[in-house]
Design a protein around this motif. Structure first.
Motif, short mmCIF file in Angstrom:
data_model
loop_
_atom_site.label_atom_id
_atom_site.label_comp_id
_atom_site.label_asym_id
_atom_site.label_seq_id
_atom_site.Cartn_x
_atom_site.Cartn_y
_atom_site.Cartn_z
N VAL A 42 0.87 -1.17 0.00
CA VAL A 42 0.00 0.00 0.00
C VAL A 42 0.91 1.22 0.00
O VAL A 42 1.92 1.23 0.72
CB VAL A 42 -0.91 0.01 1.26
N THR A 43 0.58 2.23 -0.80
CA THR A 43 1.34 3.47 -0.73
C THR A 43 0.53 4.49 0.07
O THR A 43 -0.70 4.49 0.06
CB THR A 43 1.65 4.04 -2.13
N ALA A 44 1.25 5.36 0.77
CA ALA A 44 0.63 6.36 1.63
C ALA A 44 1.27 7.72 1.37
O ALA A 44 2.45 7.80 1.04
CB ALA A 44 0.81 5.97 3.10
N PRO A 45 0.49 8.79 1.57
CA PRO A 45 1.02 10.12 1.27
C PRO A 45 1.99 10.67 2.29
O PRO A 45 2.86 11.48 1.95
CB PRO A 45 -0.24 10.99 1.20
N THR A 46 1.87 10.26 3.57
CA THR A 46 2.75 10.79 4.62
C THR A 46 3.11 9.68 5.60
O THR A 46 2.39 8.69 5.73
CB THR A 46 2.06 11.92 5.43
N ILE A 47 4.20 9.88 6.32
CA ILE A 47 4.61 8.90 7.32
C ILE A 47 3.61 8.85 8.47
O ILE A 47 3.34 7.79 9.01
CB ILE A 47 6.06 9.16 7.82
N GLU A 48 3.04 10.00 8.81
CA GLU A 48 2.05 10.02 9.90
C GLU A 48 0.83 9.17 9.55
O GLU A 48 0.35 8.39 10.37
CB GLU A 48 1.62 11.46 10.21
N LYS A 59 -6.54 -4.31 14.60
CA LYS A 59 -7.71 -5.06 14.14
C LYS A 59 -7.36 -6.49 13.71
O LYS A 59 -8.19 -7.19 13.11
CB LYS A 59 -8.38 -4.31 12.99
N ASP A 60 -6.15 -6.94 14.01
CA ASP A 60 -5.68 -8.29 13.67
C ASP A 60 -5.71 -8.57 12.18
O ASP A 60 -5.88 -9.71 11.74
CB ASP A 60 -6.48 -9.37 14.42
N LEU A 61 -5.53 -7.54 11.38
CA LEU A 61 -5.48 -7.70 9.93
C LEU A 61 -4.05 -7.84 9.41
O LEU A 61 -3.84 -8.20 8.25
CB LEU A 61 -6.17 -6.52 9.24
N ALA A 62 -3.08 -7.56 10.26
CA ALA A 62 -1.67 -7.67 9.89
C ALA A 62 -0.85 -8.03 11.11
O ALA A 62 -1.20 -7.66 12.23
CB ALA A 62 -1.16 -6.35 9.30
N ALA A 63 0.24 -8.75 10.87
CA ALA A 63 1.17 -9.08 11.96
C ALA A 63 2.28 -8.05 12.06
O ALA A 63 2.75 -7.74 13.14
CB ALA A 63 1.78 -10.46 11.71
N CYS A 64 2.66 -7.51 10.92
CA CYS A 64 3.78 -6.57 10.86
C CYS A 64 3.62 -5.69 9.63
O CYS A 64 3.16 -6.16 8.59
CB CYS A 64 5.09 -7.36 10.77
N VAL A 65 3.98 -4.42 9.78
CA VAL A 65 3.96 -3.49 8.65
C VAL A 65 5.30 -2.75 8.63
O VAL A 65 5.66 -2.10 9.61
CB VAL A 65 2.80 -2.47 8.76
N ASN A 66 6.02 -2.87 7.54
CA ASN A 66 7.25 -2.10 7.34
C ASN A 66 6.90 -0.85 6.57
O ASN A 66 6.13 -0.90 5.61
CB ASN A 66 8.28 -2.90 6.54
N LEU A 67 7.46 0.28 6.99
CA LEU A 67 7.23 1.55 6.32
C LEU A 67 8.53 1.99 5.66
O LEU A 67 9.54 2.21 6.34
CB LEU A 67 6.76 2.60 7.32
N ILE A 68 8.51 2.11 4.35
CA ILE A 68 9.69 2.50 3.59
C ILE A 68 9.45 3.92 3.08
O ILE A 68 8.63 4.14 2.19
CB ILE A 68 9.94 1.53 2.42
N PRO A 69 10.15 4.90 3.67
CA PRO A 69 9.92 6.31 3.28
C PRO A 69 10.63 6.67 1.98
O PRO A 69 11.50 5.93 1.49
CB PRO A 69 10.50 7.09 4.46
N THR A 83 -8.32 -4.90 2.66
CA THR A 83 -8.54 -3.94 1.58
C THR A 83 -9.69 -3.00 1.91
O THR A 83 -9.58 -1.78 1.71
CB THR A 83 -8.81 -4.68 0.26
N ILE A 84 -10.78 -3.54 2.42
CA ILE A 84 -11.93 -2.72 2.79
C ILE A 84 -11.53 -1.70 3.86
O ILE A 84 -11.89 -0.52 3.79
CB ILE A 84 -13.11 -3.59 3.25
N GLU A 105 -3.66 2.22 -3.70
CA GLU A 105 -2.99 0.99 -4.11
C GLU A 105 -3.08 -0.04 -2.98
O GLU A 105 -2.65 0.21 -1.86
CB GLU A 105 -1.51 1.28 -4.40
N VAL A 106 -3.66 -1.20 -3.30
CA VAL A 106 -3.66 -2.34 -2.40
C VAL A 106 -3.44 -3.56 -3.30
O VAL A 106 -4.36 -4.00 -3.99
CB VAL A 106 -4.98 -2.50 -1.61
N ILE A 107 -2.20 -4.03 -3.35
CA ILE A 107 -1.88 -5.19 -4.19
C ILE A 107 -1.17 -6.23 -3.34
O ILE A 107 -0.47 -5.90 -2.38
CB ILE A 107 -1.03 -4.80 -5.42
N SER A 108 -1.38 -7.50 -3.68
CA SER A 108 -0.81 -8.56 -2.83
C SER A 108 -0.13 -9.64 -3.66
O SER A 108 -0.43 -9.84 -4.83
CB SER A 108 -1.92 -9.18 -1.98
N THR A 109 0.78 -10.31 -2.97
CA THR A 109 1.51 -11.45 -3.51
C THR A 109 1.53 -12.54 -2.45
O THR A 109 1.86 -12.26 -1.29
CB THR A 109 2.96 -11.06 -3.86
#
Length: 113
Positions: free
Chosen positions: A12-18, A30-40, A73-74, A86-90
C-alpha cells in the motif's frame, strides 16, 4: 514445512509517514496484519487523469493471511485519503517456518459469518 499461499505480502502506498503509521497501527490492532514495514521516500511516477505525475510516498509492506486480504482492503479503502488507493498482494510461497508461525498467531483466520 511451510505450505505456500497461506500468507501474503500486501503493498500500500501512503502520502505521509504520519498517515502510514496510523494505518499500520489500525491494521495491527484489528488483527489484519502481523507486521507493517514503512519505507519512506519512495518516488512514484504514475498516470492519473491523463497526466504523468511524480510524488514522494511511503511504501507499506504488510504481512497478513491471504484469507484476510479482502477485509484488509476494505479497511484500507475506508481510511485512505486517495480516490484510488494501491492495495496489491503477492502470496508467500516460502519462508522461515518460525516467522510463518508468528504470522499465523498474530492474524487469525477470516471468520465465516
Amino acid at each position: 514445512m511451510y505450505r505456500g499461499g497461506i500468507h501474503s505480502i500486501v503493498h500500500v502506498t501512503a502520502p505521509t509517514i504520519e498517515f502510514a503509521k496510523s494505518l499500520a497501527r489500525g491494521l495491527i490492532t484489528k488483527d489484519l496484519a502481523a507486521c507493517v514495514n514503512l519505507i519512506p521516500n519512495v518516488t512514484s511516477i504514475y498516470k492519473w487523469k491523463g497526466e504523468v505525475n511524480e510524488d514522494s510516498e511511503i511504501l507499506m509492506v504488510i504481512k497478513t493471511r491471504t484469507s484476510r486480504i479482502e477485509e484488509l482492503t476494505i479497511y484500507v479503502e475506508s481510511q485512505h485519503p486517495y480516490d484510488v488507493c494501491e492495495v496489491i498482494s503477492t502470496k508467500i510461497e516460502n519462508g522461515n517456518n518460525s516467522y510463518m508461525k508468528y504470522l499465523s498467531e498474530c492474524v487469525p483466520e477470516a471468520s465465516e459469518n
